[in-house]
Write an enzyme that holds these catalytic residues in place. Structure first.
Site, mmCIF file in Angstrom:
data_model
loop_
_atom_site.group_PDB
_atom_site.id
_atom_site.type_symbol
_atom_site.label_atom_id
_atom_site.label_comp_id
_atom_site.label_asym_id
_atom_site.label_seq_id
_atom_site.Cartn_x
_atom_site.Cartn_y
_atom_site.Cartn_z
ATOM 1 N N ASP A 116 68.552 -23.772 29.957
ATOM 2 C CA ASP A 116 68.812 -22.418 30.479
ATOM 3 C C ASP A 116 67.573 -21.838 31.147
ATOM 4 O O ASP A 116 67.258 -20.646 31.006
ATOM 5 C CB ASP A 116 69.261 -21.468 29.349
ATOM 6 C CG ASP A 116 70.661 -21.781 28.868
ATOM 7 O OD1 ASP A 116 71.251 -22.758 29.347
ATOM 8 O OD2 ASP A 116 71.160 -21.048 27.995
ATOM 9 N N SER A 128 66.827 -13.895 38.570
ATOM 10 C CA SER A 128 66.816 -14.737 39.770
ATOM 11 C C SER A 128 68.117 -15.520 39.924
ATOM 12 O O SER A 128 68.602 -15.726 41.029
ATOM 13 C CB SER A 128 65.674 -15.741 39.696
ATOM 14 O OG SER A 128 64.466 -15.068 39.557
ATOM 15 N N ASN A 138 59.245 -12.584 24.991
ATOM 16 C CA ASN A 138 59.684 -12.742 23.598
ATOM 17 C C ASN A 138 59.639 -11.486 22.734
ATOM 18 O O ASN A 138 59.908 -11.539 21.546
ATOM 19 C CB ASN A 138 58.941 -13.889 22.892
ATOM 20 C CG ASN A 138 59.349 -15.223 23.472
ATOM 21 O OD1 ASN A 138 60.513 -15.407 23.835
ATOM 22 N ND2 ASN A 138 58.411 -16.136 23.619
ATOM 23 N N GLY A 156 67.347 -11.443 33.755
ATOM 24 C CA GLY A 156 68.045 -12.653 34.160
ATOM 25 C C GLY A 156 68.414 -13.534 32.986
ATOM 26 O O GLY A 156 68.461 -13.077 31.828
ATOM 27 N N ASP A 157 68.670 -14.795 33.276
ATOM 28 C CA ASP A 157 69.093 -15.729 32.234
ATOM 29 C C ASP A 157 68.027 -15.893 31.144
ATOM 30 O O ASP A 157 68.349 -16.134 29.980
ATOM 31 C CB ASP A 157 69.405 -17.091 32.850
ATOM 32 C CG ASP A 157 70.649 -17.044 33.729
ATOM 33 O OD1 ASP A 157 71.562 -16.266 33.419
ATOM 34 O OD2 ASP A 157 70.694 -17.774 34.732
ATOM 35 N N GLU A 205 66.477 -14.769 25.426
ATOM 36 C CA GLU A 205 65.706 -14.110 24.351
ATOM 37 C C GLU A 205 66.643 -13.371 23.401
ATOM 38 O O GLU A 205 66.522 -13.441 22.181
ATOM 39 C CB GLU A 205 64.756 -13.072 24.951
ATOM 40 C CG GLU A 205 63.432 -13.622 25.365
ATOM 41 C CD GLU A 205 62.409 -12.487 25.515
ATOM 42 O OE1 GLU A 205 62.468 -11.519 24.750
ATOM 43 O OE2 GLU A 205 61.560 -12.623 26.410
HETATM 44 N N1 LIG Z 1 57.334 -7.768 29.968
HETATM 45 C C1 LIG Z 1 57.405 -9.077 30.201
HETATM 46 N N2 LIG Z 1 56.346 -9.738 30.729
HETATM 47 C C2 LIG Z 1 56.425 -11.035 31.003
HETATM 48 N N3 LIG Z 1 57.502 -11.813 30.782
HETATM 49 C C3 LIG Z 1 58.577 -11.205 30.259
HETATM 50 C C4 LIG Z 1 58.584 -9.813 29.950
HETATM 51 N N4 LIG Z 1 59.793 -9.500 29.443
HETATM 52 C C5 LIG Z 1 60.509 -10.651 29.423
HETATM 53 N N5 LIG Z 1 59.786 -11.669 29.920
HETATM 54 C C6 LIG Z 1 60.167 -13.067 30.120
HETATM 55 O O1 LIG Z 1 60.416 -13.271 31.494
HETATM 56 C C7 LIG Z 1 61.248 -14.381 31.650
HETATM 57 C C8 LIG Z 1 62.056 -14.316 32.924
HETATM 58 O O2 LIG Z 1 62.820 -13.169 32.945
HETATM 59 P P1 LIG Z 1 64.279 -13.024 33.523
HETATM 60 O O3 LIG Z 1 65.154 -14.034 33.011
HETATM 61 O O4 LIG Z 1 64.644 -11.598 33.277
HETATM 62 O O5 LIG Z 1 64.062 -13.174 35.086
HETATM 63 P P2 LIG Z 1 64.090 -14.401 36.087
HETATM 64 O O6 LIG Z 1 63.369 -15.548 35.563
HETATM 65 O O7 LIG Z 1 63.676 -13.861 37.388
HETATM 66 O O8 LIG Z 1 65.611 -14.713 36.188
HETATM 67 P P3 LIG Z 1 66.478 -15.987 35.777
HETATM 68 O O9 LIG Z 1 66.182 -16.263 34.359
HETATM 69 O O10 LIG Z 1 67.876 -15.502 36.022
HETATM 70 O O11 LIG Z 1 66.075 -17.104 36.665
HETATM 71 C C9 LIG Z 1 62.115 -14.400 30.418
HETATM 72 O O12 LIG Z 1 62.168 -15.691 29.888
HETATM 73 C C10 LIG Z 1 61.451 -13.441 29.441
HETATM 74 O O13 LIG Z 1 61.142 -14.077 28.217
HETATM 75 C C1 LIG Z 2 71.288 -29.968 49.038
HETATM 76 C C2 LIG Z 2 71.871 -28.803 48.381
HETATM 77 C C3 LIG Z 2 71.347 -28.664 46.991
HETATM 78 C C4 LIG Z 2 72.117 -27.603 46.259
HETATM 79 C C5 LIG Z 2 72.047 -27.833 44.796
HETATM 80 C C6 LIG Z 2 73.072 -27.015 44.163
HETATM 81 C C7 LIG Z 2 73.205 -27.304 42.703
HETATM 82 C C8 LIG Z 2 73.375 -26.016 42.039
HETATM 83 C C9 LIG Z 2 73.780 -26.121 40.599
HETATM 84 C C10 LIG Z 2 73.408 -24.837 39.962
HETATM 85 C C11 LIG Z 2 73.543 -24.903 38.522
HETATM 86 C C12 LIG Z 2 72.895 -23.718 37.888
HETATM 87 C C13 LIG Z 2 72.835 -23.926 36.444
HETATM 88 C C14 LIG Z 2 72.164 -22.796 35.779
HETATM 89 C C15 LIG Z 2 70.964 -22.819 35.333
HETATM 90 C C16 LIG Z 2 70.352 -21.691 34.625
HETATM 91 O O1 LIG Z 2 70.564 -21.817 33.268
HETATM 92 C C17 LIG Z 2 68.869 -21.637 34.829
HETATM 93 C C18 LIG Z 2 68.347 -20.321 34.334
HETATM 94 O O2 LIG Z 2 68.645 -19.306 35.211
HETATM 95 N N1 LIG Z 2 68.505 -21.778 36.207
HETATM 96 C C19 LIG Z 2 67.770 -22.776 36.600
HETATM 97 O O3 LIG Z 2 67.371 -23.624 35.862
HETATM 98 C C20 LIG Z 2 67.443 -22.798 38.057
HETATM 99 C C21 LIG Z 2 67.554 -24.187 38.593
HETATM 100 C C22 LIG Z 2 68.725 -24.305 39.488
HETATM 101 C C23 LIG Z 2 68.763 -25.676 40.059
HETATM 102 C C24 LIG Z 2 69.208 -25.717 41.482
#
Ligand SMILES: Nc1ncnc2c1ncn2[C@@H]1O[C@H](COP(=O)(O)OP(=O)(O)OP(=O)(O)O)[C@@H](O)[C@H]1O
Ligand SMILES: CCCCCCCCCCCCC/C=C/[C@@H](O)[C@H](CO)NC(=O)CCCCC
Ligand SMILES: [Ca+2]
Length: 584
Positions: A535, A233, A167, A189-190, A195
């Site tokens: 999200d 991720s 944050n 990432g997302d 943020e």
């Molecule tokens: N320096 C930090 N230390 C810990 N957490 C952080 C830091 N900077 C940002 N964050 C938090 O880390 C969380 C995850 O980060 P980010 O979305 O970049 O990666 P991810 O979770 O691996 O990817 P995705 O969201 O695509 O699944 C974010 O919600 C963010 O608020």
């Molecule tokens: C048996 C086969 C099973 C395969 C299932 C496939 C379904 C995939 C649908 C994917 C939809 C992704 C939606 C996006 C979500 C993101 O805002 C969020 C943040 O990164 N990710 C998750 O919540 C991560 C959580 C993702 C859930 C899978």
């Protein structure tokens, strides 16, 4: 001579070319010894990244040979590797030699002027936030090795902040001086994108004197663009707006000042804003997967596959009442088999509808007449029952795991969202539904699935349906979920109630994470509730009201380019209809 037009012979190595700069294009055609034209390379001026004196290279490292008759042009080059249909961009580079220094200076001057004229949204100054812990923890390396050299080449100055806590980026955007910045870049990432989204939307409303807590208010669109360098991720927002997850491609979209508007869904509970969402607001399966995956962060991106399997095996469905306000069915439908592509006509029509009240100055950003939207008028539909999952997405939400996404025909910027209701069904049926996300088969063509294009959604629990939580695992009941999470934040003294969920990443607030999955394992009692996955954040409330705000933010992206229309674009641009559309 047409203004800005320049034509002359130039040499690349020992080959002679006829080079032409027209308003929109820079072309160079190889000419053989008998003066016959051979291959032409054509680059739209809008896709020229930079023009340098001398013979220059920037990647993997900068090398400059400062010769006075040469100049180097860097531009976007489409690559088809990995089946990306030209969505993967690389940095093209051609070193030209001129017969004289005067001609060289003429070329560089004309090209630089053309860049300024034809790409008005190119950023000059960017605020960059790097999450060093996102995804595979490569954010810093990606930025310094891939992105920073491109920004330097394009003459973009950047202020870089490597975050030290969750944050931090959001708080910076809410409180610090943002004067002079054209955009904000998020390396992560997302969650990191979320943020930035919250910071920018919050700041814009503060400055416009609008109350984010009131779901009926027409929010002010943000004037700063957001750039995403994927390093997380899932990177769903990047994938769904660019078409590939590739830091270099995303950096190029930022540098050339592409602009893609994006719908945003606001989520409210009891007269307070809880969160904003762009990719997925999901209750049931997706909420449970997220809650479970938080316990396995150490697995990195694989945690979602592992948790998905575990949650699937726990075979749960949840009671709920869903109410929704349908969007105009004449404009589009979630089952019309179309895709929202770059230059999408459905989104363009929405732009006209959303911003048809132009101010005297013609500014897009001071366009609304009334503070209150008429968007919530209409007949609401209500359904009640048991659901495997209830999801709302403002866009397709495609990601590598699901290349067509949660709702393949959803639009990035049409002011609507798609509500997907998956009613309780047998495990095999639900597996079929999930599996179809990974293929081109229609996941909505199943008897227990409904999809609706909507403007707003309400969700609540049926009053008589709450069950006792499992005592052993401490699963929470409805009231408890709310009590354990609510936190009130005061921003600049104003009464904002933005829930601090903080269930992602290290350094987040210590709070109890709801884990309904455990109950499924240790006893036969199903938990009363799932949680909302917003999200990738777990929301602290079950009863919510959400509404889609059309084109609230803008990304440095252009949507997914149509692979078919791009054919041999980089060589024969005259044949490429789509580029011509872009340049109009
Ligand atoms: N320096 C930090 N230390 C810990 N957490 C952080 C830091 N900077 C940002 N964050 C938090 O880390 C969380 C995850 O980060 P980010 O979305 O970049 O990666 P991810 O979770 O691996 O990817 P995705 O969201 O695509 O699944 C974010 O919600 C963010 O608020
Ligand atoms: C048996 C086969 C099973 C395969 C299932 C496939 C379904 C995939 C649908 C994917 C939809 C992704 C939606 C996006 C979500 C993101 O805002 C969020 C943040 O990164 N990710 C998750 O919540 C991560 C959580 C993702 C859930 C899978
Ligand atoms: Ca939309």
């Amino acid at each position: 001579m047409e203004s800005g037009r320049l034509e002359s012979s130039l040499w690349v190595g020992n080959k002679r070319y006829r080079a032409v700069l027209t308003g929109w294009h820079f072309n160079w055609t190889e000419v053989d010894k008998k003066n016959r034209d051979k291959k032409t390379i054509s680059v739209p001026v809008a896709e020229v990244v930079g023009v340098e004196d001398g013979r220059v290279e920037i990647l993997p490292q900068k090398l400059v040979e400062d010769t006075d008759k040469d100049f180097t042009v860097f531009y976007v080059k489409r690559s088809s590797s990995g089946g990306s249909s030209g969505l993967l961009w690389r940095l093209g580079r051609t070193q030209f030699s001129c017969p004289s220094r005067v001609l060289r200076d003429q070329w560089t001057k004309h090209l630089r002027t053309a860049l300024k004229t034809h790409s008005p949204l190119r950023p000059h100054k960017l605020l960059v936030f790097i999450n060093p812990f996102g995804g595979k923890r490569k954010g810093r390396k990606i930025y310094h090795s891939v992105v920073a050299p491109l920004f330097e080449l394009a003459g973009i100055s950047s202020h870089v902040i490597v975050t030290e806590r969750a944050n931090q980026a959001r708080d910076h955007l809410l409180k610090k001086d943002l004067a002079g910045f054209d955009g904000v870049v998020c390396v992560g990432g997302d969650g990191m994108f979320s943020e930035i989204l919250h910071g920018l939307i919050g700041r814009t409303q503060q400055e416009a004197g609008l109350c984010e807590n009131d779901p009926t208010v027409t929010l002010e669109p943000c004037s700063l663009h957001i750039g995403i360098i994927p390093a997380g991720s899932t990177d769903c927002v990047c994938y769904a707006t660019v078409g590939v997850i590739d830091p270099l491609t995303s950096a190029l979209h930022i540098v050339i000042g592409d602009s893609q508007p994006l719908d945003v869904c606001s989520v409210h509970h009891a007269s307070a804003l809880v969160h904003y969402s762009v990719s997925m607001l999901g209750y049931g399966f997706y909420g449970d997967v997220l809650a479970e995956s938080e316990k396995h962060r150490w697995m990195g991106p694989l945690r979602y596959d592992f948790s998905g399997t575990m949650v699937y095996l726990s075979n749960r469905s949840y009671a709920g009442i869903v109410q929704y306000l349908p969007a105009d069915p004449l404009l589009s439908s979630p089952r019309d088999k179309t895709r929202c592509l770059s230059g999408c006509s459905v989104c363009s029509r929405s732009t006209e509808k959303l911003f048809h009240h132009f101010s005297d100055s013609g500014s897009l950003y001071s366009s609304h007449f009334s503070q209150y939207s008429s968007d919530l008028e209409g007949d609401w539909v209500s359904v009640e029952g048991k659901f495997r999952c209830v999801s709302l997405t403002c866009m397709s939400s495609s990601c590598p795991r699901s290349p067509l996404g949660l709702s393949p025909s959803a639009h990035l910027a049409d002011g609507t969202g798609d509500l997907i209701l998956v009613w309780d069904t047998n495990p095999l049926g639900f597996l079929k539904f999930l599996y179809r996300h990974t293929s081109t088969q229609d996941q909505f063509d199943l008897p227990f699935v409904e999809v609706h294009r909507v403007k707003a959604v309400r969700f609540c629990l049926p009053s008589d349906k709450e069950e006792e939580p499992c005592e052993k695992t401490g699963g929470l009941s409805g009231d408890e979920v709310e009590r354990s999470y609510v936190e009130t934040e005061s921003r600049n003294g104003s009464q904002q109630h933005l829930a601090e969920t903080g269930t992602r990443g290290e350094g987040t607030n210590e709070q109890k994470t709801v884990s309904p999955f455990l109950c499924g394992l240790c006893c036969s009692k199903t938990p009363a509730l799932s949680v909302w996955n917003c999200d990738g954040e777990i929301l602290p409330f079950t009863d919510i009201f959400s509404r889609i705000h059309g084109q609230l933010v803008r990304l440095y992206a252009r949507g997914i380019e149509d692979g078919a229309a791009l054919h041999s674009c980089s060589e024969e641009c005259d044949k490429c209809e789509r580029r011509c559309i872009l340049q109009k």
